[in-house]
Scaffold this motif. Structure first.
Motif, mmCIF file in Angstrom:
data_model
loop_
_atom_site.group_PDB
_atom_site.id
_atom_site.type_symbol
_atom_site.label_atom_id
_atom_site.label_comp_id
_atom_site.label_asym_id
_atom_site.label_seq_id
_atom_site.Cartn_x
_atom_site.Cartn_y
_atom_site.Cartn_z
ATOM 1 N N PHE A 115 0.822 -1.207 0.000
ATOM 2 C CA PHE A 115 0.000 0.000 0.000
ATOM 3 C C PHE A 115 0.857 1.258 0.000
ATOM 4 N N SER A 116 2.000 1.223 0.663
ATOM 5 C CA SER A 116 2.920 2.380 0.649
ATOM 6 C C SER A 116 3.295 2.717 -0.788
ATOM 7 N N GLY A 117 3.581 1.671 -1.582
ATOM 8 C CA GLY A 117 3.913 1.876 -2.998
ATOM 9 C C GLY A 117 2.733 2.440 -3.773
ATOM 10 N N LYS A 118 1.529 1.910 -3.512
ATOM 11 C CA LYS A 118 0.331 2.397 -4.203
ATOM 12 C C LYS A 118 0.066 3.869 -3.888
ATOM 13 N N LEU A 119 0.226 4.217 -2.607
ATOM 14 C CA LEU A 119 -0.025 5.595 -2.174
ATOM 15 C C LEU A 119 0.982 6.553 -2.806
ATOM 16 N N ALA A 120 2.255 6.146 -2.820
ATOM 17 C CA ALA A 120 3.292 6.978 -3.458
ATOM 18 C C ALA A 120 2.974 7.184 -4.932
ATOM 19 N N ASN A 121 2.547 6.125 -5.595
ATOM 20 C CA ASN A 121 2.210 6.181 -7.021
ATOM 21 C C ASN A 121 1.045 7.132 -7.266
ATOM 22 N N MET A 122 0.012 7.057 -6.424
ATOM 23 C CA MET A 122 -1.162 7.912 -6.580
ATOM 24 C C MET A 122 -0.826 9.383 -6.335
ATOM 25 N N GLU A 152 10.926 0.946 -7.942
ATOM 26 C CA GLU A 152 11.405 0.893 -9.332
ATOM 27 C C GLU A 152 10.238 0.834 -10.311
ATOM 28 N N GLN A 153 9.200 0.079 -9.943
ATOM 29 C CA GLN A 153 8.035 -0.062 -10.825
ATOM 30 C C GLN A 153 7.287 1.254 -11.013
ATOM 31 N N ILE A 154 7.259 2.087 -9.994
ATOM 32 C CA ILE A 154 6.491 3.344 -10.093
ATOM 33 C C ILE A 154 7.388 4.570 -10.277
ATOM 34 N N GLY A 155 8.703 4.360 -10.354
ATOM 35 C CA GLY A 155 9.625 5.477 -10.563
ATOM 36 C C GLY A 155 9.757 6.379 -9.355
ATOM 37 N N VAL A 156 9.787 5.776 -8.151
ATOM 38 C CA VAL A 156 9.910 6.540 -6.904
ATOM 39 C C VAL A 156 11.154 6.073 -6.142
ATOM 40 N N SER A 157 11.924 7.031 -5.620
ATOM 41 C CA SER A 157 13.146 6.694 -4.882
ATOM 42 C C SER A 157 12.821 6.011 -3.554
ATOM 43 N N VAL A 158 13.720 5.117 -3.127
ATOM 44 C CA VAL A 158 13.563 4.407 -1.860
ATOM 45 C C VAL A 158 14.789 4.675 -0.998
ATOM 46 N N TYR A 159 14.551 5.102 0.249
ATOM 47 C CA TYR A 159 15.647 5.321 1.191
ATOM 48 C C TYR A 159 15.741 4.109 2.108
ATOM 49 N N ALA A 160 16.927 3.495 2.162
ATOM 50 C CA ALA A 160 17.130 2.316 3.014
ATOM 51 C C ALA A 160 18.535 2.334 3.588
#
Length: 441
Positions: A115-122, A152-160
């Motif tokens: 859901f975090s990925g979905k929300l970022a995408n939206m 990567e799928q939605i083109g959003v950076s990930v901090y880890a």
């Protein structure tokens, strides 16, 4: 979605069918069935009892107009109360701040990371945000990798920070990183935890204090019904979250969590997950959900989904082609792709008023267009542009190449020809005048 509840409510309203007026006796009989329907849907007992008492009070206090049948009046009252029960209207979502911070919380396996990925995408595609996903789950194996794949799928950076096991420090460092790299929104994914796990609950409280988020969302699997509501209550006492996210709503035939959670926790449902795809996320609209529960469809959401895929320039180009009778199979397959982008076909069809219960037992999957697409893709570019050249030998070759038969190819060509004629009629002055004339009858 909520098929069982919809069916039971529809049956309960039939008690009033043929009745001349609303009386204390027929209302009591109807609401006894409504209460049973709600309890079978795993709605909280107190919520179901208060709901039916409110409906009874309003129904007996109504002066039923001669033009309105008692059954219709009861449906209207139940609809309005269902919408109120679920929050009345869509809740506000605060993403002000630079960066705005959203903290995700919930049980293990509730679907937080997805859901975090979905929300970022939206928020990226619809609100123009430049989000950063933060991998704050330092316990689950492959959690960081899962978030990276989604990013990567939605083109959003990930901090880890794979060597850091302190989620509080990771969250604080992510805020600094976001400011340095122009990110205006942070979504912090956290480890799934149980409300009874004191250590883990203390940890997420520490993250909240350290980052002071604009929004804390509690993510819960809607199919767990009353368990979801009870867990939400426990989490809210510790976190005082801002809103609820219901995942897997497309598979929920009962609706207990959606109908109970607002009244028990006094926090709104803000978003729902409606499928596995990364665009399968919706803002929760209580009044539209009440429409769907009572079989009225959800035409507003359907139009919004269509508008998301709508390209004004492309529409003008297509209209010119239709007017000149040049609509071809390239245009036809492009329209199919647009429909598929809107979401699950059965879910889309159920948004049309009256269609939901007609198709509830039908198996409509995302492969419904597969045969049509195979036939069109087996055509040469010349054949797609000029369907009239498709003679017998060409049709036989297309059937063989698409794994279908000549009858199926002929059927598609006939449907295409009829569609083209109808579209041309609708775009010409004569067609529009005919429609206006029909409207005056």
């Amino acid at each position: 979605m909520f098929e069982n509840l919809s069916e039971r409510l529809e049956r309960s309203f039939k008690i009033l069918k043929g009745q001349g007026k609303i009386t204390e006796i027929n209302v009591a009989e109807t609401l006894k069935e409504v209460r049973r329907a709600l309890l079978d849907a795993d709605v909280n007992y107190k919520t179901a009892k208060e709901f039916t008492e409110t409906v009874k009070e309003k129904a007996l206090g109504q002066d039923v107009l001669n033009a309105v049948k008692p059954e219709q009046m009861m449906v209207k009252i139940v609809h309005d109360e269902l919408a109120t029960l679920m929050g009345g209207s869509a809740a506000e979502f605060n993403i002000k701040g630079n960066p705005a911070i959203i903290l995700m919380s919930g049980l293990q396996g509730s679907g937080k990371t997805t859901f975090s990925g979905k929300l970022a995408n939206m928020l990226k595609s619809k609100r123009g945000k430049n989000p950063l996903l933060v991998a704050g789950d330092v316990y689950r194996p492959a959690a960081i990798e899962q978030l990276k794949v989604l990013g990567e799928q939605i083109g959003v950076s990930v901090y880890a920070e794979e060597d850091n096991k302190n989620p509080v420090k990771i969250a604080q460092n992510a805020i600094q990183y976001a400011r340095q790299h122009g990110k205006d929104l942070i979504i912090i994914d956290t480890a799934g935890r149980l409300a009874i796990d004191e250590k883990m609950m203390n940890e997420i409280e520490s993250i909240k204090k350290a980052v002071n988020p604009q929004e804390i969302l509690f993510v819960v699997d809607s199919m767990t019904g009353q368990d979801a509501v009870n867990t939400a209550k426990e989490f809210n006492q510790r976190l005082d979250f801002n809103g609820v996210v219901l995942t897997k709503l497309d598979g929920d035939t009962r609706g207990g969590a959606a109908l109970s959670i607002r009244s028990v926790v006094d926090k709104p449902i803000k978003f729902v997950g409606t499928g596995e795809k990364l665009d399968a996320i919706d803002v929760f609209h209580p009044e539209r959900m009440a429409d769907r529960i009572l079989g009225m469809g959800d035409i507003v959401s359907l139009v919004e989904k269509a508008q998301e895929q709508y390209d004004e320039e492309e529409a003008r180009r297509l209209q010119k082609k239709i007017a000149k009778n040049q609509f071809d199979f390239n245009d036809f397959i492009a329209q199919i792709q647009q429909i598929k982008k809107m979401g699950n076909l059965k879910d889309l069809a159920s948004m049309i008023p009256g269609v939901g219960k007609q198709i509830k037992d039908l198996d409509i999957d995302d492969d419904a267009f597969k045969g049509i697409e195979a036939i069109i893709r087996s055509m040469t570019p010349q054949e797609r542009t000029n369907p009239e050249i498709l003679n017998g030998s060409r049709r036989a070759r297309i059937a063989k190449g698409s794994g279908t038969n000549v009858q199926e190819v002929n059927k598609l060509l006939k449907q295409f020809d009829e569609t083209r004629k109808m579209m041309r009629m609708m775009t010409t002055g004569g067609g529009r005048q005919a429609m206006r004339n029909m409207g005056r009858r």
